[in-house]
Design a protein around this motif. Structure first.
Motif, PDB file in Angstrom:
ATOM      1  N   SER A  22       0.829  -1.203   0.000  1.00 45.41           N
ATOM      2  CA  SER A  22       0.000   0.000   0.000  1.00 45.41           C
ATOM      3  C   SER A  22       0.867   1.257   0.000  1.00 45.41           C
ATOM      4  O   SER A  22       0.584   2.219  -0.728  1.00 45.41           O
ATOM      5  N   ALA A  23       1.936   1.248   0.774  1.00 46.77           N
ATOM      6  CA  ALA A  23       2.854   2.387   0.809  1.00 46.77           C
ATOM      7  C   ALA A  23       3.534   2.575  -0.546  1.00 46.77           C
ATOM      8  O   ALA A  23       3.709   3.708  -1.011  1.00 46.77           O
ATOM      9  N   VAL A  24       3.897   1.469  -1.195  1.00 39.86           N
ATOM     10  CA  VAL A  24       4.484   1.542  -2.535  1.00 39.86           C
ATOM     11  C   VAL A  24       3.483   2.165  -3.503  1.00 39.86           C
ATOM     12  O   VAL A  24       3.840   3.014  -4.323  1.00 39.86           O
ATOM     13  N   GLY A  25       2.233   1.764  -3.411  1.00 35.81           N
ATOM     14  CA  GLY A  25       1.201   2.336  -4.272  1.00 35.81           C
ATOM     15  C   GLY A  25       1.073   3.836  -4.086  1.00 35.81           C
ATOM     16  O   GLY A  25       0.927   4.584  -5.057  1.00 35.81           O
ATOM     17  N   TYR A  26       1.144   4.289  -2.846  1.00 39.54           N
ATOM     18  CA  TYR A  26       1.060   5.716  -2.562  1.00 39.54           C
ATOM     19  C   TYR A  26       2.244   6.464  -3.178  1.00 39.54           C
ATOM     20  O   TYR A  26       2.071   7.494  -3.830  1.00 39.54           O
ATOM     21  N   LEU A  27       3.459   5.921  -2.971  1.00 42.24           N
ATOM     22  CA  LEU A  27       4.658   6.533  -3.558  1.00 42.24           C
ATOM     23  C   LEU A  27       4.565   6.594  -5.078  1.00 42.24           C
ATOM     24  O   LEU A  27       4.887   7.608  -5.696  1.00 42.24           O
ATOM     25  N   ALA A  28       4.162   5.481  -5.660  1.00 41.31           N
ATOM     26  CA  ALA A  28       4.071   5.386  -7.120  1.00 41.31           C
ATOM     27  C   ALA A  28       3.083   6.405  -7.666  1.00 41.31           C
ATOM     28  O   ALA A  28       3.342   7.065  -8.674  1.00 41.31           O
ATOM     29  N   VAL A  34       6.654  -9.484  -1.165  1.00 40.39           N
ATOM     30  CA  VAL A  34       6.050  -8.602  -2.159  1.00 40.39           C
ATOM     31  C   VAL A  34       7.051  -8.460  -3.300  1.00 40.39           C
ATOM     32  O   VAL A  34       8.224  -8.152  -3.075  1.00 40.39           O
ATOM     33  N   ASN A  35       6.584  -8.692  -4.511  1.00 38.57           N
ATOM     34  CA  ASN A  35       7.406  -8.519  -5.701  1.00 38.57           C
ATOM     35  C   ASN A  35       6.981  -7.245  -6.413  1.00 38.57           C
ATOM     36  O   ASN A  35       5.794  -7.019  -6.640  1.00 38.57           O
ATOM     37  N   ILE A  36       7.982  -6.428  -6.752  1.00 41.08           N
ATOM     38  CA  ILE A  36       7.755  -5.180  -7.462  1.00 41.08           C
ATOM     39  C   ILE A  36       8.496  -5.267  -8.794  1.00 41.08           C
ATOM     40  O   ILE A  36       9.663  -5.663  -8.831  1.00 41.08           O
ATOM     41  N   ALA A  37       7.839  -4.882  -9.872  1.00 35.21           N
ATOM     42  CA  ALA A  37       8.474  -4.836 -11.193  1.00 35.21           C
ATOM     43  C   ALA A  37       7.966  -3.592 -11.914  1.00 35.21           C
ATOM     44  O   ALA A  37       6.775  -3.275 -11.864  1.00 35.21           O
ATOM     45  N   VAL A  38       8.873  -2.901 -12.583  1.00 39.95           N
ATOM     46  CA  VAL A  38       8.497  -1.647 -13.239  1.00 39.95           C
ATOM     47  C   VAL A  38       9.322  -1.430 -14.510  1.00 39.95           C
ATOM     48  O   VAL A  38      10.472  -1.838 -14.595  1.00 39.95           O
ATOM     49  N   ASN A  39       8.684  -0.828 -15.481  1.00 43.43           N
ATOM     50  CA  ASN A  39       9.363  -0.281 -16.646  1.00 43.43           C
ATOM     51  C   ASN A  39       8.524   0.894 -17.134  1.00 43.43           C
ATOM     52  O   ASN A  39       7.483   1.204 -16.555  1.00 43.43           O
ATOM     53  N   THR A  40       8.992   1.546 -18.174  1.00 42.75           N
ATOM     54  CA  THR A  40       8.280   2.717 -18.694  1.00 42.75           C
ATOM     55  C   THR A  40       7.728   2.365 -20.062  1.00 42.75           C
ATOM     56  O   THR A  40       8.473   2.336 -21.046  1.00 42.75           O
ATOM     57  N   HIS A  41       6.441   2.081 -20.103  1.00 38.81           N
ATOM     58  CA  HIS A  41       5.802   1.663 -21.353  1.00 38.81           C
ATOM     59  C   HIS A  41       5.977   2.696 -22.464  1.00 38.81           C
ATOM     60  O   HIS A  41       6.194   2.343 -23.616  1.00 38.81           O
ATOM     61  N   GLU A  86      14.179   6.148 -10.103  1.00 42.21           N
ATOM     62  CA  GLU A  86      13.710   7.054  -9.058  1.00 42.21           C
ATOM     63  C   GLU A  86      12.677   6.345  -8.177  1.00 42.21           C
ATOM     64  O   GLU A  86      12.718   6.451  -6.954  1.00 42.21           O
ATOM     65  N   LEU A  87      11.754   5.621  -8.789  1.00 43.39           N
ATOM     66  CA  LEU A  87      10.768   4.875  -8.015  1.00 43.39           C
ATOM     67  C   LEU A  87      11.458   3.813  -7.165  1.00 43.39           C
ATOM     68  O   LEU A  87      11.115   3.638  -5.990  1.00 43.39           O
ATOM     69  N   ALA A  88      12.433   3.108  -7.708  1.00 42.27           N
ATOM     70  CA  ALA A  88      13.171   2.086  -6.946  1.00 42.27           C
ATOM     71  C   ALA A  88      13.833   2.718  -5.721  1.00 42.27           C
ATOM     72  O   ALA A  88      13.780   2.156  -4.618  1.00 42.27           O
ATOM     73  N   ARG A  89      14.468   3.875  -5.891  1.00 44.25           N
ATOM     74  CA  ARG A  89      15.108   4.548  -4.748  1.00 44.25           C
ATOM     75  C   ARG A  89      14.072   4.925  -3.690  1.00 44.25           C
ATOM     76  O   ARG A  89      14.297   4.752  -2.486  1.00 44.25           O
ATOM     77  N   ARG A  90      12.936   5.435  -4.129  1.00 43.42           N
ATOM     78  CA  ARG A  90      11.888   5.826  -3.167  1.00 43.42           C
ATOM     79  C   ARG A  90      11.330   4.604  -2.442  1.00 43.42           C
ATOM     80  O   ARG A  90      11.053   4.655  -1.243  1.00 43.42           O
TER      81      ARG A  90
END
Length: 96
Positions: free
Chosen positions: A47-53, A69-76, A87-91
């Motif tokens: 939930s905190a990750v969702g808020y940051l994102a 919890v698994n987090i995966a991200v890229n920029t579509h 930046e999101l990973a650092r946050r």
């Protein structure tokens, strides 16, 4: 690194990976698994990750499992990894 929507080169990704503890490339996404002592701790973290994102307007895939919890991200929009992903990973790392 300037926060911009642009695709990073392989060299830039390798350099940035050194600054985000525990993150790795998984296919075309920047990913990390977080482990917790209890299931509910993972849910609160997600939930905190969702808020940051949402505050960054950059939304990862979040998968909640038992005590992890698994987090995966890229920029579509750029077809790969951008400075926003790091930046999101650092946050996210700053949460723990």
């Amino acid at each position: 690194m300037e926060l911009a929507y642009r695709k990073l080169s392989g060299e830039e990704i390798d350099e940035e990976l050194r600054g985000v503890d525990g993150w790795r490339m998984d296919g075309d996404k920047l990913a990390k698994q977080f482990e917790f002592d209890a299931y509910k701790d993972g849910v609160v973290f997600a939930s905190a990750v969702g808020y940051l994102a949402d505050s960054l307007n950059h939304h990862p895939d979040i998968s909640i499992g038992y005590k992890k919890v698994n987090i995966a991200v890229n920029t579509h929009d750029v077809g790969g990894i951008s400075p926003y992903d790091f930046e999101l990973a650092r946050r996210i790392n700053s949460l723990g």
